[in-house]
Each structure stands twice: as C-alpha cells, then as structure tokens.
Write a protein that holds these residues in place. Structure first.
Motif, PDB file in Angstrom:
ATOM      1  N   MET A   1       0.849  -1.168   0.000  1.00  0.00           N
ATOM      2  CA  MET A   1       0.000   0.000   0.000  1.00  0.00           C
ATOM      3  C   MET A   1       0.898   1.235   0.000  1.00  0.00           C
ATOM      4  N   LYS A   2       0.601   2.168  -0.890  1.00  0.00           N
ATOM      5  CA  LYS A   2       1.340   3.422  -0.965  1.00  0.00           C
ATOM      6  C   LYS A   2       0.449   4.551  -0.462  1.00  0.00           C
ATOM      7  N   THR A   3       1.066   5.634  -0.051  1.00  0.00           N
ATOM      8  CA  THR A   3       0.330   6.780   0.477  1.00  0.00           C
ATOM      9  C   THR A   3       0.522   7.983  -0.435  1.00  0.00           C
ATOM     10  N   LEU A   4      -0.597   8.640  -0.735  1.00  0.00           N
ATOM     11  CA  LEU A   4      -0.565   9.870  -1.515  1.00  0.00           C
ATOM     12  C   LEU A   4      -1.174  10.959  -0.646  1.00  0.00           C
ATOM     13  N   GLU A   5      -0.397  11.999  -0.373  1.00  0.00           N
ATOM     14  CA  GLU A   5      -0.922  13.118   0.401  1.00  0.00           C
ATOM     15  C   GLU A   5      -1.053  14.309  -0.533  1.00  0.00           C
ATOM     16  N   THR A   6      -2.272  14.809  -0.661  1.00  0.00           N
ATOM     17  CA  THR A   6      -2.538  15.930  -1.550  1.00  0.00           C
ATOM     18  C   THR A   6      -3.794  16.650  -1.096  1.00  0.00           C
ATOM     19  N   ASP A   7      -3.960  17.871  -1.546  1.00  0.00           N
ATOM     20  CA  ASP A   7      -5.213  18.577  -1.310  1.00  0.00           C
ATOM     21  C   ASP A   7      -6.226  18.104  -2.336  1.00  0.00           C
ATOM     22  N   ALA A   8      -7.484  18.122  -1.941  1.00  0.00           N
ATOM     23  CA  ALA A   8      -8.541  17.697  -2.851  1.00  0.00           C
ATOM     24  C   ALA A   8      -9.738  18.607  -2.686  1.00  0.00           C
ATOM     25  N   ILE A  10     -13.813  18.611  -2.740  1.00  0.00           N
ATOM     26  CA  ILE A  10     -14.972  17.736  -2.661  1.00  0.00           C
ATOM     27  C   ILE A  10     -16.179  18.517  -3.174  1.00  0.00           C
ATOM     28  N   HIS A  11     -16.862  17.958  -4.148  1.00  0.00           N
ATOM     29  CA  HIS A  11     -17.984  18.620  -4.801  1.00  0.00           C
ATOM     30  C   HIS A  11     -19.310  18.183  -4.172  1.00  0.00           C
ATOM     31  N   LEU A  18      -8.545  15.766  -7.301  1.00  0.00           N
ATOM     32  CA  LEU A  18      -7.220  15.967  -6.715  1.00  0.00           C
ATOM     33  C   LEU A  18      -6.658  17.264  -7.247  1.00  0.00           C
ATOM     34  N   LEU A  19      -6.037  18.049  -6.388  1.00  0.00           N
ATOM     35  CA  LEU A  19      -5.531  19.361  -6.796  1.00  0.00           C
ATOM     36  C   LEU A  19      -4.046  19.355  -7.121  1.00  0.00           C
ATOM     37  N   SER A  20      -3.481  18.175  -7.308  1.00  0.00           N
ATOM     38  CA  SER A  20      -2.092  18.068  -7.739  1.00  0.00           C
ATOM     39  C   SER A  20      -2.017  16.970  -8.794  1.00  0.00           C
ATOM     40  N   PRO A  21      -0.965  16.952  -9.589  1.00  0.00           N
ATOM     41  CA  PRO A  21      -0.840  15.920 -10.621  1.00  0.00           C
ATOM     42  C   PRO A  21      -0.822  14.513 -10.011  1.00  0.00           C
ATOM     43  N   ILE A  22      -1.383  13.567 -10.729  1.00  0.00           N
ATOM     44  CA  ILE A  22      -1.394  12.175 -10.266  1.00  0.00           C
ATOM     45  C   ILE A  22       0.009  11.602 -10.448  1.00  0.00           C
TER      46      ILE A  22
END
Length: 77
Positions: A1-8, A10-11, A18-22
């Motif tokens: 399992m990997k972790t991605l921390e980013t701002d998002a 929600i609509h 996601l507010l950053s590139p994948i």
C-alpha cells in the motif's frame, strides 16, 4: 500500500478532484481511497464558537454531583 498526500476538492455531487498531478505509480482506474479531513484546513466553512458572557445562564448541577455512586460502591472499598 502506498500513500498519496494531496489537497482535494470535494464537490456537492460527491465527486472528488485531486488538486495536484497524479503520480506515475498511481494507475488510472478504480481504487480504494481513505479521506482524512484536516480540521485546521483553510477551507473550513464553519466559524469556531466563541463563548459569550451569560451563555450558561440556566445551567445547574445536582447538589449530589460529586457524591460516590452506589453502582461503584464495591470498587471504592
């Protein structure tokens, strides 16, 4: 399992952007996501409640509030 921390974002319809590139290791398709909401976020929509003088007017506490409870009598001996 990997972790991605980013701002998002929600609509209202429940979708999330996601507010950053994948990152390259995240392949397109369906995945399991865990959202953790940071309460210190700048996007906080509700204002903190500030106590006002007299806000506990009418509040009372039973006179025997600090008395030991019968249910715990055997533990207190």
């Amino acid at each position: 399992m990997k972790t991605l921390e980013t701002d998002a974002e929600i609509h209202a319809d429940g979708s999330v952007t996601l507010l950053s590139p994948i990152p390259s290791w995240l392949k397109p398709g369906r995945t399991h996501v865990l959202l953790v909401v940071d309460s210190a976020s700048e996007n906080r929509s509700e204002d903190p409640v500030t106590p006002q003088p007299g806000s506990l007017k009418g509040f009372w506490m039973a006179p025997d509030f600090d008395e030991p409870l019968e249910d715990f009598k055997e533990y207190m001996e």
